[in-house]
Motif scaffolding. Structure first.
Motif, mmCIF file in Angstrom:
data_model
loop_
_atom_site.group_PDB
_atom_site.id
_atom_site.type_symbol
_atom_site.label_atom_id
_atom_site.label_comp_id
_atom_site.label_asym_id
_atom_site.label_seq_id
_atom_site.Cartn_x
_atom_site.Cartn_y
_atom_site.Cartn_z
ATOM 1 N N UNK A 1 8.049 7.116 4.686
ATOM 2 C CA UNK A 1 7.628 5.898 5.375
ATOM 3 C C UNK A 1 8.566 4.764 4.955
ATOM 4 N N UNK A 2 9.102 4.049 5.931
ATOM 5 C CA UNK A 2 10.010 2.958 5.583
ATOM 6 C C UNK A 2 9.158 1.740 5.236
ATOM 7 N N UNK A 3 9.095 1.477 3.944
ATOM 8 C CA UNK A 3 8.177 0.420 3.546
ATOM 9 C C UNK A 3 8.808 -0.970 3.652
ATOM 10 N N UNK A 4 10.155 -1.011 3.627
ATOM 11 C CA UNK A 4 10.760 -2.347 3.671
ATOM 12 C C UNK A 4 10.624 -3.014 5.039
ATOM 13 N N UNK A 5 10.073 -2.252 6.014
ATOM 14 C CA UNK A 5 10.024 -2.792 7.379
ATOM 15 C C UNK A 5 9.084 -3.987 7.517
ATOM 16 N N UNK A 6 8.159 -4.118 6.617
ATOM 17 C CA UNK A 6 7.205 -5.234 6.768
ATOM 18 C C UNK A 6 7.638 -6.386 5.893
ATOM 19 N N UNK A 7 7.769 -7.519 6.482
ATOM 20 C CA UNK A 7 8.171 -8.682 5.683
ATOM 21 C C UNK A 7 6.933 -9.268 5.041
ATOM 22 N N UNK B 1 0.846 -1.207 0.000
ATOM 23 C CA UNK B 1 0.000 0.000 0.000
ATOM 24 C C UNK B 1 0.881 1.256 0.000
ATOM 25 N N UNK B 2 1.962 1.224 0.797
ATOM 26 C CA UNK B 2 2.879 2.387 0.820
ATOM 27 C C UNK B 2 3.540 2.549 -0.555
ATOM 28 N N UNK B 3 3.967 1.424 -1.148
ATOM 29 C CA UNK B 3 4.625 1.490 -2.467
ATOM 30 C C UNK B 3 3.674 2.035 -3.530
ATOM 31 N N UNK C 1 -2.252 4.164 6.163
ATOM 32 C CA UNK C 1 -0.955 4.077 5.468
ATOM 33 C C UNK C 1 -0.879 5.053 4.304
ATOM 34 N N UNK C 2 -1.966 5.198 3.571
ATOM 35 C CA UNK C 2 -1.952 6.124 2.430
ATOM 36 C C UNK C 2 -1.757 7.562 2.943
ATOM 37 N N UNK C 3 -2.511 7.929 3.979
ATOM 38 C CA UNK C 3 -2.397 9.298 4.509
ATOM 39 C C UNK C 3 -0.995 9.557 5.050
ATOM 40 N N UNK C 4 -0.456 8.602 5.811
ATOM 41 C CA UNK C 4 0.881 8.804 6.392
ATOM 42 C C UNK C 4 1.923 8.914 5.288
ATOM 43 N N UNK D 1 5.113 0.482 8.987
ATOM 44 C CA UNK D 1 3.655 0.496 8.787
ATOM 45 C C UNK D 1 2.849 0.075 10.014
ATOM 46 N N UNK D 2 3.344 -0.932 10.757
ATOM 47 C CA UNK D 2 2.504 -1.367 11.890
ATOM 48 C C UNK D 2 2.506 -0.304 12.998
ATOM 49 N N UNK D 3 3.600 0.466 13.075
ATOM 50 C CA UNK D 3 3.636 1.561 14.044
ATOM 51 C C UNK D 3 2.655 2.670 13.614
ATOM 52 N N UNK D 4 2.671 2.949 12.320
ATOM 53 C CA UNK D 4 1.778 4.004 11.800
ATOM 54 C C UNK D 4 0.331 3.677 12.115
ATOM 55 N N UNK D 5 -0.058 2.428 11.872
ATOM 56 C CA UNK D 5 -1.482 2.107 11.991
ATOM 57 C C UNK D 5 -1.950 2.098 13.450
ATOM 58 N N UNK D 6 -0.988 2.152 14.394
ATOM 59 C CA UNK D 6 -1.386 2.210 15.816
ATOM 60 C C UNK D 6 -1.446 3.649 16.341
#
Ligand code: HEM
Length: 459
Positions: free
Chosen positions: A452-458, A116-118, A404-407, A299-304
């Motif tokens: 946003x660091x997108x590579x953080x999610x495996x 979604x970030x990409x 995620x889109x907004x962030x 991303x998981x930090x953003x969504x919290x």
């Protein structure tokens, strides 16, 4: 006890008002007749409109066998077909929900975080300072690609480019209150050739169907056995008799997810961008919160993040994308708030009126995300995704995607509204959307490091 009659004006006029001035009409009715009243729309029948949380709770928590919703959704038949989850009831509805639910929750959903970030970065990559754009169609590009990826596991290549283009064109058939009447008035659904509105819609739909069937055929020949996408999941499912889903069933369900899963989120995102840039305090607070989790945002930090979550919740409160939940058609005699109702009664919980109750949401016309930080609302007071056994299948996915889109956008770009006029909701098919789509201007670019660091999610 019998519920008194509601508006006396003719059912034809009630339909016209509902199509063209839905919010004002609903507010007027509520003022006159209270938070539970009857309304009669020509061609569609009589509805009991509810905006009383206790009444909504009594309906949502009743035995699901007492109500049907699938049969009440015939309006959507031209878009999604007979076998759509939206049109099913009872056992078939339950088993399709059980099948599809995991794809939009938990680990499976979180695997879409990076994607979604990409996608957001790709779609906004051609923005430049001074460039103006309309938020709704831009957000639609993002949400359509996200749902295509979830549904098919792929969103690239000629076939998917075509599906995206045709779906948008097909749904634009209903992009104004006037054009929305084609969905509500069956008599207008006449194919009078390729240039007539309904004729155009039918031809676009045929083209989309052709592409979807081609994809299904290809998958039947080369099954994607380890595929985590929804099409693979549905193709490997068997019913109690051991039978797989037919092509037609697959097509209807795919169409349902594509339709339900992207227009709604796109309108919600356009509204969120509007409010964030309309109210500088909201924007500043949001940027502060995003900055508090550092430059490498996971991303998981953003969504919290609590304020970001509250902004999304308030966006869906003040102008809910669906003004009503699906109707619930009564199958047996039933009482709501002490009133007696006969089988066949259609109940329509009104999300908009419930969300604008002064006693639950003081100053309801004001955008105040803080209200969601200060107190919790019950699922019958706050229901942008409906509730009970028909609650939106994509609720978690939509909230996840919105944040995620907004962030991603706010961390990369400085934007402003192109003008300061208030934007009102207008009807777009069965949903509402910001009138004009929210025109915005790119006013600056944020430095690369705070992306946003997108590579953080495996995956
Ligand atoms: C902000 C975005 C969205 C909003 C506001 C929204 C709203 C709603 C509402 C109000 C309902 C009716 C629920 C009821 O009657 O109780 C619904 C049902 C549904 N939604 Fe969403 N939705 C959104 C996004 C999505 C997404 C991303 C998907 C994709 C999976 C989706 C798929 C569905 C489906 C399949 C149903 C039918 C559920 C059933 O009949 O059991 N929606 N949605």
């Amino acid at each position: 006890m019998k519920l008194p009659d509601g508006p006396r004006i003719s059912p034809a006029l009630q339909l016209i008002l509902t199509l063209f001035r839905p919010l004002e009409t609903l507010e007027e009715y509520q003022k006159r007749y209270g938070d539970i009243f009857r309304s009669n729309l020509i061609g569609l029948g009589q509805f009991v409109v509810l905006s009383n949380p206790q009444a909504i709770q009594e309906i949502m928590t009743a035995d699901p066998k007492v109500f049907e919703s699938g049969s009440a959704n015939q309006l959507l038949h031209p878009l999604v077909g007979d076998n759509s989850l939206l049109l099913l009831d009872r056992d078939r509805h339950q088993s399709q929900r059980r099948l599809l639910n995991p794809a939009f929750h938990g680990e499976r959903m979180r695997a879409y975080g990076k994607l979604i970030c990409d996608i957001t970065e790709q779609v906004t990559n051609d923005w430049a300072v001074g460039k103006s754009f309309i938020a709704r169609p831009t957000m639609q590009k993002i949400s359509l690609r996200a749902i295509l990826r979830a549904v098919f596991g792929i969103d690239e290549g000629e076939r998917f480019e075509e599906i995206q283009r045709l779906l948008c064109e097909m749904l634009n058939t209903f992009d104004s209150p006037l054009k929305s009447s084609f969905l509500f008035v069956k008599a207008l659904q006449k194919d009078l050739g390729a240039w007539s509105p309904w004729g155009k819609f039918v031809r676009k739909r045929e083209q989309v169907d052709k592409l979807i069937y081609a994809e299904i055929q290809e998958r039947r020949q080369q099954p994607n056995l380890n595929g985590e996408d929804i099409l693979s999941l549905m193709m490997s499912a068997r019913d109690e008799a051991g039978q797989p889903m037919t092509d037609r069933e697959l097509r209807d369900e795919l169409m349902t997810l594509l339709f339900a899963g992207h227009e709604t989120t796109a309108s919600a995102l356009a509204w969120a961008l509007y409010w964030i840039h309309k109210l500088p305090k909201v924007r500043d607070k949001l940027l502060q919160e995003l900055a508090s989790i550092g430059e490498d945002k996971d991303p998981s930090e953003i969504t919290r993040l609590p304020y970001l979550t509250a902004v999304c919740q308030e966006t869906l409160r003040i102008y809910p994308i669906a003004l009503f939940t699906f109707s619930r058609i009564l199958q047996a005699p039933f009482q709501v708030m002490g009133y007696d109702f006969e089988p066949g009664t259609r109940f329509s919980p009104c999300i908009y009126l419930t969300h604008h109750r002064e006693d639950i949401y003081p100053q309801p016309k004001q955008f105040k995300p803080e209200r969601f930080l200060e107190r919790q609302f019950s699922p019958y007071e706050y229901l942008p995704f409906g509730g009970g056994n028909r609650r939106c299948l994509g609720m978690a996915f939509a909230m996840y995607e919105m944040k995620l889109v907004l962030a991603t956008i706010l961390s990369r770009w400085q934007l402003s509204l192109a003008d300061n006029h208030p934007v009102r909701p207008i009807r777009r098919g069965v949903t509402t959307t910001p009138a004009g789509g929210v025109r915005m201007v790119v006013t600056g670019k944020v430095s690369q490091t705070s992306r946003v660091r997108s590579e953080a999610i495996a995956n």
